[in-house]
Design a protein around this motif. Structure first.
Motif, PDB file in Angstrom:
ATOM      1  N   PHE A  58       0.829  -1.203   0.000  1.00 50.34           N
ATOM      2  CA  PHE A  58       0.000   0.000   0.000  1.00 50.34           C
ATOM      3  C   PHE A  58       0.868   1.259   0.000  1.00 50.34           C
ATOM      4  O   PHE A  58       0.636   2.192  -0.773  1.00 50.34           O
ATOM      5  N   VAL A  59       1.883   1.271   0.876  1.00 41.23           N
ATOM      6  CA  VAL A  59       2.775   2.432   0.954  1.00 41.23           C
ATOM      7  C   VAL A  59       3.522   2.613  -0.366  1.00 41.23           C
ATOM      8  O   VAL A  59       3.651   3.740  -0.872  1.00 41.23           O
ATOM      9  N   ASP A  60       4.030   1.518  -0.936  1.00 42.12           N
ATOM     10  CA  ASP A  60       4.739   1.606  -2.220  1.00 42.12           C
ATOM     11  C   ASP A  60       3.834   2.191  -3.302  1.00 42.12           C
ATOM     12  O   ASP A  60       4.284   2.994  -4.138  1.00 42.12           O
ATOM     13  N   LYS A  61       2.560   1.812  -3.288  1.00 36.17           N
ATOM     14  CA  LYS A  61       1.621   2.317  -4.285  1.00 36.17           C
ATOM     15  C   LYS A  61       1.406   3.822  -4.113  1.00 36.17           C
ATOM     16  O   LYS A  61       1.345   4.571  -5.097  1.00 36.17           O
ATOM     17  N   GLN A  62       1.310   4.283  -2.844  1.00 39.39           N
ATOM     18  CA  GLN A  62       1.134   5.721  -2.598  1.00 39.39           C
ATOM     19  C   GLN A  62       2.372   6.503  -3.033  1.00 39.39           C
ATOM     20  O   GLN A  62       2.270   7.585  -3.615  1.00 39.39           O
ATOM     21  N   VAL A  63       3.553   5.948  -2.745  1.00 39.70           N
ATOM     22  CA  VAL A  63       4.802   6.606  -3.147  1.00 39.70           C
ATOM     23  C   VAL A  63       4.876   6.716  -4.663  1.00 39.70           C
ATOM     24  O   VAL A  63       5.213   7.774  -5.218  1.00 39.70           O
ATOM     25  N   LYS A  64       4.542   5.621  -5.341  1.00 38.66           N
ATOM     26  CA  LYS A  64       4.590   5.632  -6.814  1.00 38.66           C
ATOM     27  C   LYS A  64       3.593   6.638  -7.371  1.00 38.66           C
ATOM     28  O   LYS A  64       3.899   7.372  -8.327  1.00 38.66           O
TER      29      LYS A  64
ATOM     30  N   HIS B 111       2.538   9.354  -5.966  1.00 36.79           N
ATOM     31  CA  HIS B 111       3.021  10.713  -5.710  1.00 36.79           C
ATOM     32  C   HIS B 111       4.141  11.094  -6.679  1.00 36.79           C
ATOM     33  O   HIS B 111       4.123  12.176  -7.269  1.00 36.79           O
ATOM     34  N   THR B 112       5.119  10.206  -6.842  1.00 39.64           N
ATOM     35  CA  THR B 112       6.246  10.522  -7.735  1.00 39.64           C
ATOM     36  C   THR B 112       5.799  10.552  -9.193  1.00 39.64           C
ATOM     37  O   THR B 112       6.293  11.369  -9.977  1.00 39.64           O
ATOM     38  N   ASP B 113       4.847   9.692  -9.580  1.00 41.17           N
ATOM     39  CA  ASP B 113       4.330   9.730 -10.955  1.00 41.17           C
ATOM     40  C   ASP B 113       3.619  11.050 -11.223  1.00 41.17           C
ATOM     41  O   ASP B 113       3.739  11.624 -12.309  1.00 41.17           O
TER      42      ASP B 113
ATOM     43  N   ASN C 242       4.684  13.710 -14.080  1.00 40.09           N
ATOM     44  CA  ASN C 242       3.747  13.971 -15.169  1.00 40.09           C
ATOM     45  C   ASN C 242       3.252  15.412 -15.213  1.00 40.09           C
ATOM     46  O   ASN C 242       2.377  15.737 -16.036  1.00 40.09           O
ATOM     47  N   GLN C 243       3.785  16.254 -14.351  1.00 41.88           N
ATOM     48  CA  GLN C 243       3.406  17.666 -14.424  1.00 41.88           C
ATOM     49  C   GLN C 243       3.927  18.270 -15.726  1.00 41.88           C
ATOM     50  O   GLN C 243       4.959  17.841 -16.257  1.00 41.88           O
TER      51      GLN C 243
END
Length: 263
Positions: free
Chosen positions: A222-228, A230-232, A236-237
């Motif tokens: 779950f944490v890895d998914k949230q980190v990904k 956020h960084t994605d 993508n900005q």
């Protein structure tokens, strides 16, 4: 020292610093680093644009790392108990305790004898072992070339696992009854004669036994998914780039490498 300690994973920190020699060496190196940095400031090195850029990059790198650590810590993880139970029910086979096999073996090495000689001797040992399984310990002492026999007397625990040569593990796993003797088995070490000592069949673990293990994995995912996510989102900005300037970087550093200053 506290700043350096933060670079050591929390789980390893106590062990790392539980060593007076390591602490002394670390303090000496940190002091040396301070002294060299003081010399650099005295020489005005820290004022040059090139050095300033390197310092800014180092600061950005460290801040980014600290931010990611903070982000992971601050993620609000929901209650995963129900999800863990669903995972257990759907995949009970993943949470079995595997078959555990303990054996004794005689190794006839091919290091100092020909393959034919080793095979012939292993066949002889197998015949003797099958004739008198209770005398297997004596065969280990008399014939085995395994250097670890002085400590383990030929006993191998968890012999059917991936920790051992595949041929050895397979032959060990096929033994069903105590004192059963395997056919002669060849591995990269030589020829083995194997006797089963004990076999414990696969065992189901209850949900309560594996709940913590499942929850920890689900939490990490779950944490890895949230980190990904956020960084994605940051990657993508919208970004404006000077394409010609970006393309020129390749030639810029190629030219620098071949210039007198770059040598």
């Amino acid at each position: 020292m506290d700043a350096f300690a933060k670079s050591v994973p929390a789980k390893d920190r106590r062990g790392f610093f539980d060593n007076p020699n390591r602490i002394e060496s670390l303090l000496t190196n940190l002091l040396l680093q301070k002294q060299l940095a003081a010399e650099a400031r005295a020489a005005g090195i820290d004022k040059s644009p090139a050095t300033q850029s390197q310092i800014e990059l180092a600061i950005d790198t460290e801040l980014a790392k600290i931010r990611m650590q903070q982000f992971r810590t601050d993620v609000k993880v929901p209650n995963l108990d129900e999800l863990a139970r669903e995972e257990y029910i759907a995949h009970k086979e993943k949470y079995l305790l595997p078959v555990t096999v303990t054996v004794k073996h005689v190794l006839i090495s091919t290091k100092e004898r020909s393959d034919e000689e080793a095979k012939a001797l292993a066949d002889k040992v197998a015949v003797e072992a099958k004739a008198d399984p209770a005398g297997f310990d004596a065969l280990v002492e008399k014939y085995s070339d395994d250097p670890s026999k002085a400590d383990n007397h030929g006993v191998i625990v968890d012999a059917a696992s991936g920790k051992y040569a595949p041929e050895f593990a397979q032959a060990s796993g096929e033994l069903m009854k105590p004192n059963e003797i395997s056919p002669v088995v060849k591995t990269g070490f030589g020829y083995h004669v194997i006797e089963l000592v004990k076999r414990e069949e696969a065992k189901k673990r209850s949900f309560e036994e594996v709940k913590g293990e499942i929850a920890a994995r689900l939490r990490s995912e779950f944490v890895d998914k949230q980190v990904k996510g956020h960084t994605d989102a940051l990657r993508n900005q919208p970004m404006d780039a000077n394409e010609a300037l970006v393309a020129s970087l390749r030639q810029r550093y190629a030219d620098e490498a071949t210039s007198p200053a770059g040598k």
